[in-house]
Design a protein around this motif. Structure first.
Motif, mmCIF file in Angstrom:
data_model
loop_
_atom_site.group_PDB
_atom_site.id
_atom_site.type_symbol
_atom_site.label_atom_id
_atom_site.label_comp_id
_atom_site.label_asym_id
_atom_site.label_seq_id
_atom_site.Cartn_x
_atom_site.Cartn_y
_atom_site.Cartn_z
ATOM 1 N N UNK A 1 53.638 39.655 69.832
ATOM 2 C CA UNK A 1 53.392 37.797 69.578
ATOM 3 C C UNK A 1 53.498 37.536 68.193
ATOM 4 N N UNK A 2 53.782 38.299 67.195
ATOM 5 C CA UNK A 2 54.018 37.891 65.809
ATOM 6 C C UNK A 2 55.375 37.390 65.483
ATOM 7 N N UNK A 3 56.460 37.956 66.305
ATOM 8 C CA UNK A 3 57.897 37.843 65.986
ATOM 9 C C UNK A 3 58.269 36.593 66.421
ATOM 10 N N UNK B 1 55.366 37.787 61.786
ATOM 11 C CA UNK B 1 56.427 38.963 61.000
ATOM 12 C C UNK B 1 57.703 38.279 60.603
ATOM 13 N N UNK B 2 57.995 38.528 59.295
ATOM 14 C CA UNK B 2 59.357 37.944 58.845
ATOM 15 C C UNK B 2 60.404 39.099 58.820
ATOM 16 N N UNK B 3 61.409 38.974 59.450
ATOM 17 C CA UNK B 3 62.482 39.931 59.388
ATOM 18 C C UNK B 3 63.920 39.374 59.114
ATOM 19 N N UNK B 4 64.910 40.131 58.764
ATOM 20 C CA UNK B 4 66.448 39.489 58.454
ATOM 21 C C UNK B 4 66.958 39.517 59.988
ATOM 22 N N UNK C 1 60.526 45.307 55.115
ATOM 23 C CA UNK C 1 61.069 45.845 54.052
ATOM 24 C C UNK C 1 62.512 45.506 54.281
ATOM 25 N N UNK C 2 63.110 45.134 53.019
ATOM 26 C CA UNK C 2 64.566 44.787 52.985
ATOM 27 C C UNK C 2 64.739 43.279 53.289
ATOM 28 N N UNK C 3 63.891 42.609 53.428
ATOM 29 C CA UNK C 3 64.135 41.246 53.710
ATOM 30 C C UNK C 3 64.755 40.553 52.361
#
Length: 841
Positions: free
Chosen positions: A838-840, A822-825, A791-793
């Motif tokens: 392991x997804x980061x 996993x997609x993050x800011x 959330x917030x990406x």
């Protein structure tokens, strides 16, 4: 104390009649009065029993304030006695009413059907002048009727009379008899000395769906408001509402209320009720609604209130539609109303044709269109085989693509526009406002026009319509390359000319001559003339293979008939007895109370599947179709369920959206029944948690007692079924439609082969085409990769589009354990607890 003052049952032992003191034999029908028990608690009651004749005789000498039986609704247990006894009691009620009228001195006033312009006024007798001012409730109601003289004080205009006619209509199961009740009333009036009432206002009320009134009040909101008016417990009223009828709930608590008491006698008129309903449409704030409803309720008997609330809900429970009612007015009144949807116009034209001042003796009523008033749209029935299509369309078939959008009827009168939905309601502006700019450009020579079509999102990049549900304001932003497009498939009014009686092929020709298509904005529906079964089979195969919803088939010489199902629709779930439909074996997870006749029953079921990895159950769809009454009755006891407290969190074993919290959960999903559900297709839904997969138009087709929860469709299997349904092979289609080669729309196989022989290409041309194709194909960069976007990406909407375009998959938090990426800011931002390390990446 009971909500009702009278009861009926069969005598359990020999007893005595309170009036004549003679025996009431064991097993005989008896009427009883319910009275406060002077020797017991205030909440207890005593019963006094009578012969039916004896009780009605006692009413003849009753005071004006004494409560009497005015309708079957006043009698507790009336629905439990046999029909013969019901008829006897109804006969007594009718006789008592006639006796009252004949005993009352009244100056007879017969309706004159001659042309006159008379204004009549009625005092609404409002007591609270300050409240009147605040809510702007008018003190005088003016009724203007150009053709009919109305006696405003006539008994035919009493709200009590309206309720009696509704009760008579509801009592008869025959639709012909229902029409007869209305016809006799409009001829003779309630006192059988000639109808002197206001036919238009009466019809407005008995056909509540014929008006465009919007009250902004659902059942829960009404319960909330009336719990304040009656000063009673909201939760208690809500529990009573589970029985399914909000009018019964309000009526029940009205009789118990200490804060406000029902009137003993009804004094309201249909004009007062009509005015109150109009005023109710103008208030949207809760306090204003509360004040207005309280003022109305103070003037009501319990039966007045019940009927008033049913008018708000637009369901009088009389099992009679517009046709049953309007057939009593004139042979063509229903057809005229279907076209014009103008009830006042129909009534006034009927009055012109009435002879001798008595409705019932009429000439034929002409049928005409009123521009800017919605016309009941023509509809289609299911077509289950190619052969049946040619039986019903004998003059050649015009086949059109069935667009998966929202039906739209557009009216244009100069620079004025009106837009109506399939249900004749005003369409939300965000869906159609753009048309005011493009319709004048698309139809430059049409000053006045009515168009019938479908509005949907159109992918301008890939030149194809987008699926159902993408038109919502919040979803359009996800489709940057899409525009809202109006696909026009019919025109039945043009520059003052009514085209409904013209043949379909002629209407289409006029449409083609007048339209200047604007790609992606206003376009003609795709259509071809089908003359033989093979051509239709090929077209059906192409439609299904391309993922389109289906076809609509029209006889080339058919006229436009409002409300009639004389077109045909072909969808894959209709073909070959449903063998082409999408199916899944799902588990019952919960249930909801039904409404109407199924009030108080679990009649809507929440279905779902198991995620084998997390061992959590996810929702797929709700289903209410597929059971007869007997089976539904058995299910009430056979499925073990517990009542849900919607204030608490759902059980740990289920993942369910807050908006879908059921009234009951199954006690153990592993012991719950498995049902085979069949639907039009698998679809995507934001509210269901099984990876967003749902079933469109589901129905129960089989009870899978042979399967346990382990053999039911799992989430992993459901995903495969969803993918497979979007890639139906030609083999399945050929089995259903016959072994024919796939062909382009409207193009013969022979023509294609000849065309192929003529078009001999050079190696250079072939290479050039190959390069061009490879450039346009999207590479599968993200195949087998599963993404979770936190959330917030930034620009998450664009990210989702790109991931899906390159064959990637996106999951929400419920399936986070399956994510490969996993997609993050920022790497240090908060993430859900179950995020795979392991997804980061």
């Amino acid at each position: 104390m009971s909500d009702l003052n009278f009861l009926v049952d069969y005598s359990k032992r020999v007893s005595k009649c309170k009036k004549c003191k003679q025996e009431l034999e064991k097993g005989s029908v008896r009427l009883g009065k319910l009275l406060p028990n002077a020797f017991g608690d205030s909440d207890t009651e005593m019963k006094q029993y009578y012969h039916i004749d004896c009780l009605f005789d006692s009413f003849k000498r009753a005071r004006a304030t004494t409560k009497v039986i005015e309708s079957a609704d006043d009698i507790q247990g009336f629905d439990k006695i046999n029909q013969k006894d019901k008829d006897l009691i109804i006969e007594k009620i009718d006789s008592m009413e006639k006796g009252k009228k004949s005993a009352t001195t009244k100056t007879p006033t017969k309706a004159s059907m001659k042309q006159s312009d008379e204004e009549v006024k009625t005092d609404l007798e409002e007591s609270d002048a300050e409240s009147d001012k605040k809510r702007k409730l008018i003190d005088k109601t003016e009724i203007k009727s150009k053709k009919i003289k109305i006696d405003i004080n006539s008994d035919d205009n009493r709200f009590e009379t309206f309720q009696k006619i509704c009760n008579k209509v509801a009592k008869d199961s025959s639709h012909l008899k229902k029409s007869s009740v209305i016809r006799e009333f409009f001829k003779n009036g309630i006192n059988e000395d000639g109808f002197t009432g206001d036919m238009y206002t009466f019809l407005k009320l008995i056909l509540p769906s014929a008006t465009n009134r919007v009250f902004n009040l659902n059942s829960k909101q009404l319960v909330k408001l009336y719990s304040k008016i009656f000063d009673c417990d909201f939760d208690e009223m809500s529990a009573h509402l589970n029985q399914g009828d909000v009018s019964e709930t309000c009526c029940s608590f009205f009789t118990k209320s200490e804060n406000i008491k029902p009137e003993d006698k009804s004094t309201l008129t249909i004009h007062q009720i009509d005015t109150y309903l109009d005023e109710l449409t103008k208030v949207t704030k809760e306090n204003d609604q509360l004040n207005l409803l309280e003022k109305i309720t103070k003037k009501c008997t319990k039966n007045d209130l019940k009927t008033f609330i049913r008018l708000i809900k637009k369901d009088l429970r009389i099992d009679a539609g517009s046709k049953n009612i309007l057939d009593a007015v004139s042979p063509n009144a229903y057809a005229a109303f279907q076209v014009s949807r103008d009830l006042k116009d129909v009534v006034e034209r009927v009055s012109d044709l009435v002879q001798n001042g008595k409705p019932g003796l009429k000439k034929d009523l002409s049928i005409r269109i009123n521009l800017m008033t919605p016309v009941k749209p023509m509809l289609a029935e299911a077509c289950k085989s190619v052969e049946s299509a040619f039986v019903k369309c004998k003059n050649g078939i015009l086949a059109e693509i069935k667009y998966d959008g929202e039906r739209l009827q557009l009216h244009k009168d100069g620079s004025k526009f009106d837009f109506f939905s399939r249900n004749l309601k005003a369409v939300q502006p965000h869906k159609v406002s753009y048309l005011k700019e493009y319709i004048p450009k698309a139809f430059p020579n049409a000053d006045k026009i009515i168009l019938d079509g479908e509005v949907l999102l159109y992918d301008t990049k890939n030149k194809k319509p987008l699926p159902f549900g993408t038109l919502g304001a919040h979803k359009k932003n996800e489709f940057k390359d899409a525009t809202v497009c109006f696909f026009v498939f019919d025109c039945f009014y043009l520059n003052g000319e009514d085209l409904m009686s013209k043949a379909m092929k002629d209407r289409r020709k006029m449409l083609e001559e007048h339209i200047k298509e604007i790609p992606g904005r206003v376009m003609l529906s795709e259509q071809t003339l089908i003359k033989n079964p093979d051509c239709l089979r090929k077209l059906i195969m192409r439609t299904i293979n391309e993922g389109l919803e289906g076809l609509v088939l029209k006889d080339s010489k058919s006229i436009y008939e409002p409300g009639k199902r004389h077109w045909l629709k072909v969808k894959k779930d209709y073909l070959d007895e449903g063998s082409m439909a999408d199916t899944a074996d799902l588990v019952v997870l919960g249930a909801y109370y039904g409404t109407g006749n199924k009030g108080g029953m679990k009649s809507i079921f929440l279905m779902g599947c198991l995620n084998e990895k997390t061992q959590k159950w996810h929702t797929v769809t709700k289903v209410a179709n597929g059971f007869d009454d007997k089976t539904l009755e058995k299910l009430q006891k056979s499925i073990q369920m517990t009542k849900a407290d919607k204030k608490d969190s759902p059980p740990d074993w289920i993942v369910v959206n807050k908006s879908l919290i059921p009234d009951f959960y199954v006690t153990d999903p592993k012991k719950s029944p498995i049902w085979e559900l069949t639907g039009a297709e698998f679809s995507k839904s934001d509210v269901h948690t099984a990876d967003g997969i749902s079933i469109r138009f589901p129905r129960v087709t089989r009870l899978r007692d042979d399967k346990s929860w382990k053999e039911a469709t799992s989430l992993q299997r459901l995903r495969k079924l969803f993918d497979a349904s979007k890639q139906k092979s030609d083999l399945a289609l050929e089995k259903t439609l016959g072994s024919v080669k796939r062909s382009v729309f409207g193009e013969k196989e022979d023509d294609r082969s000849k065309k192929a022989k003529k078009e001999k290409k050079t190696k250079k041309e072939i290479k050039s085409e190959s390069d061009s194709e490879s450039d346009s194909d999207m590479p599968s960069l993200f195949k087998d990769n599963i993404f979770f976007i936190n959330s917030g990406v930034d620009k998450s909407t664009d990210l989702k589009r790109y991931i899906r375009a390159y064959d990637g998959k996106i999951v929400d938090e419920n399936f986070l354990d399956e994510a490969t990426h996993v997609i993050v800011n920022r790497l240090d931002e908060d993430l859900p607890k179950n995020t795979p390390k392991n997804a980061l990446k």
